[in-house]
Design an enzyme around this catalytic site. Sequence first.
Site, PDB file in Angstrom:
ATOM      1  N   TRP A 218      -6.529   9.509  -4.301  1.00  0.00           N
ATOM      2  CA  TRP A 218      -6.683   8.347  -5.173  1.00  0.00           C
ATOM      3  C   TRP A 218      -6.213   7.045  -4.532  1.00  0.00           C
ATOM      4  O   TRP A 218      -6.716   5.974  -4.854  1.00  0.00           O
ATOM      5  CB  TRP A 218      -5.897   8.576  -6.479  1.00  0.00           C
ATOM      6  CG  TRP A 218      -6.470   9.677  -7.301  1.00  0.00           C
ATOM      7  CD1 TRP A 218      -6.066  10.993  -7.313  1.00  0.00           C
ATOM      8  CD2 TRP A 218      -7.575   9.599  -8.202  1.00  0.00           C
ATOM      9  NE1 TRP A 218      -6.838  11.725  -8.170  1.00  0.00           N
ATOM     10  CE2 TRP A 218      -7.779  10.890  -8.743  1.00  0.00           C
ATOM     11  CE3 TRP A 218      -8.396   8.558  -8.627  1.00  0.00           C
ATOM     12  CZ2 TRP A 218      -8.777  11.168  -9.674  1.00  0.00           C
ATOM     13  CZ3 TRP A 218      -9.391   8.841  -9.549  1.00  0.00           C
ATOM     14  CH2 TRP A 218      -9.570  10.131 -10.060  1.00  0.00           C
ATOM     15  N   VAL A 219      -5.244   7.152  -3.665  1.00  0.00           N
ATOM     16  CA  VAL A 219      -4.672   5.962  -3.030  1.00  0.00           C
ATOM     17  C   VAL A 219      -4.814   6.096  -1.517  1.00  0.00           C
ATOM     18  O   VAL A 219      -4.412   7.104  -0.938  1.00  0.00           O
ATOM     19  CB  VAL A 219      -3.178   5.788  -3.393  1.00  0.00           C
ATOM     20  CG1 VAL A 219      -2.611   4.544  -2.721  1.00  0.00           C
ATOM     21  CG2 VAL A 219      -3.000   5.722  -4.911  1.00  0.00           C
TER      22      VAL A 219
ATOM     23  N   GLN B  80       0.835  -1.197   0.000  1.00  0.00           N
ATOM     24  CA  GLN B  80       0.000   0.000   0.000  1.00  0.00           C
ATOM     25  C   GLN B  80       0.871   1.250   0.000  1.00  0.00           C
ATOM     26  O   GLN B  80       0.580   2.227  -0.695  1.00  0.00           O
ATOM     27  CB  GLN B  80      -0.929  -0.004   1.219  1.00  0.00           C
ATOM     28  CG  GLN B  80      -1.997   1.069   1.179  1.00  0.00           C
ATOM     29  CD  GLN B  80      -3.007   0.882   0.062  1.00  0.00           C
ATOM     30  OE1 GLN B  80      -3.312  -0.250  -0.315  1.00  0.00           O
ATOM     31  NE2 GLN B  80      -3.530   1.967  -0.461  1.00  0.00           N
TER      32      GLN B  80
ATOM     33  N   GLU C  91     -16.298   3.960  -6.912  1.00  0.00           N
ATOM     34  CA  GLU C  91     -15.464   2.843  -7.369  1.00  0.00           C
ATOM     35  C   GLU C  91     -16.376   1.650  -7.636  1.00  0.00           C
ATOM     36  O   GLU C  91     -16.616   0.829  -6.744  1.00  0.00           O
ATOM     37  CB  GLU C  91     -14.397   2.491  -6.330  1.00  0.00           C
ATOM     38  CG  GLU C  91     -13.323   3.560  -6.161  1.00  0.00           C
ATOM     39  CD  GLU C  91     -12.134   3.064  -5.349  1.00  0.00           C
ATOM     40  OE1 GLU C  91     -12.203   1.940  -4.785  1.00  0.00           O
ATOM     41  OE2 GLU C  91     -11.139   3.804  -5.269  1.00  0.00           O
TER      42      GLU C  91
ATOM     43  N   ASP D 275     -11.180  -5.821  -5.703  1.00  0.00           N
ATOM     44  CA  ASP D 275     -11.488  -5.062  -6.909  1.00  0.00           C
ATOM     45  C   ASP D 275     -11.799  -6.084  -7.991  1.00  0.00           C
ATOM     46  O   ASP D 275     -10.978  -6.971  -8.274  1.00  0.00           O
ATOM     47  CB  ASP D 275     -10.307  -4.198  -7.334  1.00  0.00           C
ATOM     48  CG  ASP D 275     -10.066  -3.024  -6.398  1.00  0.00           C
ATOM     49  OD1 ASP D 275     -10.955  -2.729  -5.575  1.00  0.00           O
ATOM     50  OD2 ASP D 275      -8.993  -2.403  -6.489  1.00  0.00           O
TER      51      ASP D 275
END
Length: 212
Positions: free
Chosen positions: A123-124, A95, A182, A139
């Site tokens: 974004w992260v 991460q 998302e 995801d």
Amino acid sequence: MLCVIAGKILNPSFTTSFYDNTTHHIASEANGWNLILVNRDNYIPDDYKVQLTELSNGKKVDSRIYPELQEMFDAAREQGYGLFVREGYRTQEEQQQLLDEKIEAYENDGKSKSEAKRLAEQWVAIPGTSEHQLGIAVDINADTTKSSSDDVYNWLAENAHTYGFIKRYPSNKTDITGVINEPWHYRYVGKEAALEIYSQGICLEEYIDMLE
């Protein structure tokens, strides 16, 4: 098939922890392991441990969500949809690497260090606050040789709750979740909670507030 083995997360609940010498509120499992709330305000406990199952493509998930994940994928494929887990479990180090790469990309575009960090964190997820580090979020992408992304995302939005998964970051809940839409990110919460969240059109933060 998606994968191979089985297992368990073990960890107590804490109220504070330390990342970058800063005290943070720590996510609680008081409502059950499947309802741990991790976001910018609630960090993963330092000693959070995951027993993982490896999928056929090398991605990994918490072993406890695997049966329902497999069941969901089987159902989608039986209806003609092509899909796969693009991302599963991530370590703290992975991460951090993702965040560092995003910061570097912004710096290469001419942003200052502080601005690059601010933009990258939109974004992260900051390490310690990503659901991928729990192993109970995935995801899911379309195999575009068989299905369009929109078709897969629509199927998931309508059916994932049946298998205990929720669309974690809906477009109309960004002000609460702090994360943009998302359509690929699904989080396991269990079938009962998923049905409630889906039926009421709420997000996980709102559901946890209802429980408390």
